[in-house]
Design a protein around this motif. Sequence first.
Motif, mmCIF file in Angstrom:
data_model
loop_
_atom_site.group_PDB
_atom_site.id
_atom_site.type_symbol
_atom_site.label_atom_id
_atom_site.label_comp_id
_atom_site.label_asym_id
_atom_site.label_seq_id
_atom_site.Cartn_x
_atom_site.Cartn_y
_atom_site.Cartn_z
ATOM 1 N N LEU A 27 54.523 -3.697 -64.512
ATOM 2 C CA LEU A 27 53.452 -3.702 -65.561
ATOM 3 C C LEU A 27 53.126 -5.241 -65.794
ATOM 4 C CD1 LEU A 27 51.892 -2.381 -67.887
ATOM 5 C CD2 LEU A 27 53.949 -2.913 -69.430
ATOM 6 N N ALA A 28 53.828 -6.212 -65.830
ATOM 7 C CA ALA A 28 53.119 -7.561 -65.954
ATOM 8 C C ALA A 28 52.334 -7.944 -64.897
ATOM 9 C CB ALA A 28 54.342 -8.115 -65.949
ATOM 10 N N LYS A 29 52.635 -7.835 -63.594
ATOM 11 C CA LYS A 29 51.742 -8.075 -62.450
ATOM 12 C C LYS A 29 50.694 -7.285 -62.312
ATOM 13 C CE LYS A 29 51.957 -7.456 -57.212
ATOM 14 N NZ LYS A 29 50.749 -6.622 -57.320
ATOM 15 N N ASP A 30 50.544 -5.970 -62.823
ATOM 16 C CA ASP A 30 49.436 -5.281 -62.759
ATOM 17 C C ASP A 30 48.611 -5.781 -63.846
ATOM 18 O OD1 ASP A 30 50.434 -3.463 -60.668
ATOM 19 O OD2 ASP A 30 50.954 -1.917 -62.410
ATOM 20 N N THR A 31 48.966 -5.935 -65.051
ATOM 21 C CA THR A 31 48.389 -6.669 -66.056
ATOM 22 C C THR A 31 47.625 -7.770 -65.836
ATOM 23 O OG1 THR A 31 49.550 -5.617 -67.941
ATOM 24 C CG2 THR A 31 48.329 -7.281 -68.466
ATOM 25 N N LEU A 32 48.499 -8.784 -65.064
ATOM 26 C CA LEU A 32 47.856 -10.073 -64.870
ATOM 27 C C LEU A 32 46.526 -9.871 -63.784
ATOM 28 C CD1 LEU A 32 51.083 -12.397 -64.423
ATOM 29 C CD2 LEU A 32 49.052 -12.573 -66.131
ATOM 30 N N GLU A 33 46.647 -8.965 -62.645
ATOM 31 C CA GLU A 33 45.915 -8.767 -61.796
ATOM 32 C C GLU A 33 44.601 -8.215 -62.350
ATOM 33 O OE1 GLU A 33 48.729 -8.333 -57.714
ATOM 34 O OE2 GLU A 33 48.076 -6.659 -58.621
ATOM 35 N N ILE A 42 54.809 -14.836 -64.515
ATOM 36 C CA ILE A 42 55.773 -13.794 -65.125
ATOM 37 C C ILE A 42 57.046 -14.530 -65.434
ATOM 38 C CG2 ILE A 42 56.828 -11.546 -65.006
ATOM 39 C CD1 ILE A 42 54.789 -10.851 -62.822
ATOM 40 N N VAL A 43 57.658 -14.257 -66.529
ATOM 41 C CA VAL A 43 58.931 -14.772 -66.846
ATOM 42 C C VAL A 43 59.821 -13.723 -67.279
ATOM 43 C CG1 VAL A 43 60.216 -16.290 -68.732
ATOM 44 C CG2 VAL A 43 57.771 -16.934 -68.065
ATOM 45 N N ILE A 70 51.016 -14.833 -58.012
ATOM 46 C CA ILE A 70 51.624 -14.847 -59.194
ATOM 47 C C ILE A 70 53.149 -15.446 -59.200
ATOM 48 C CG2 ILE A 70 52.710 -13.556 -61.298
ATOM 49 C CD1 ILE A 70 50.327 -11.396 -60.194
ATOM 50 N N ASP A 71 53.385 -16.336 -59.923
ATOM 51 C CA ASP A 71 54.675 -16.933 -59.935
ATOM 52 C C ASP A 71 55.847 -16.014 -60.909
ATOM 53 O OD1 ASP A 71 54.245 -19.193 -58.467
ATOM 54 O OD2 ASP A 71 53.927 -20.402 -60.080
ATOM 55 N N LEU A 72 56.929 -15.739 -60.315
ATOM 56 C CA LEU A 72 57.980 -15.236 -61.136
ATOM 57 C C LEU A 72 59.203 -16.260 -61.420
ATOM 58 C CD1 LEU A 72 59.358 -12.566 -62.209
ATOM 59 C CD2 LEU A 72 60.237 -12.241 -59.914
ATOM 60 N N ARG A 73 59.266 -16.235 -62.645
ATOM 61 C CA ARG A 73 60.313 -17.236 -63.254
ATOM 62 C C ARG A 73 61.343 -16.495 -63.828
ATOM 63 N NH1 ARG A 73 56.003 -21.312 -65.466
ATOM 64 N NH2 ARG A 73 55.039 -21.680 -63.695
#
Length: 90
Positions: A27-33, A42-43, A70-73
Amino acid sequence: MRVVSAAVRAASPSRTAGTRISAALALAKDTLERDKVEDGFIVLVSDLETAPDDVQATTQVVQDIQRSSIDLRVVPLSAGSDSLRLFQGL
């Protein structure tokens, strides 16, 4: 705030299994894209205990994020050694 609320609902434990980390990450990835966010990241703040049947999906989503811009932390909170190894191996 709406995105955060949706991600929390997506990752919430079901009655029969643990947290579904893959759903929140997707969901986070899709929203950013979708919103064309530049330099987005994304954290994930979690104990990293995903549902047993979610490990493969979580691995796939993390790999998809790694292939994107996208960076994932990841911020582990009291994560068990097995869960830490899973995320460190990705």
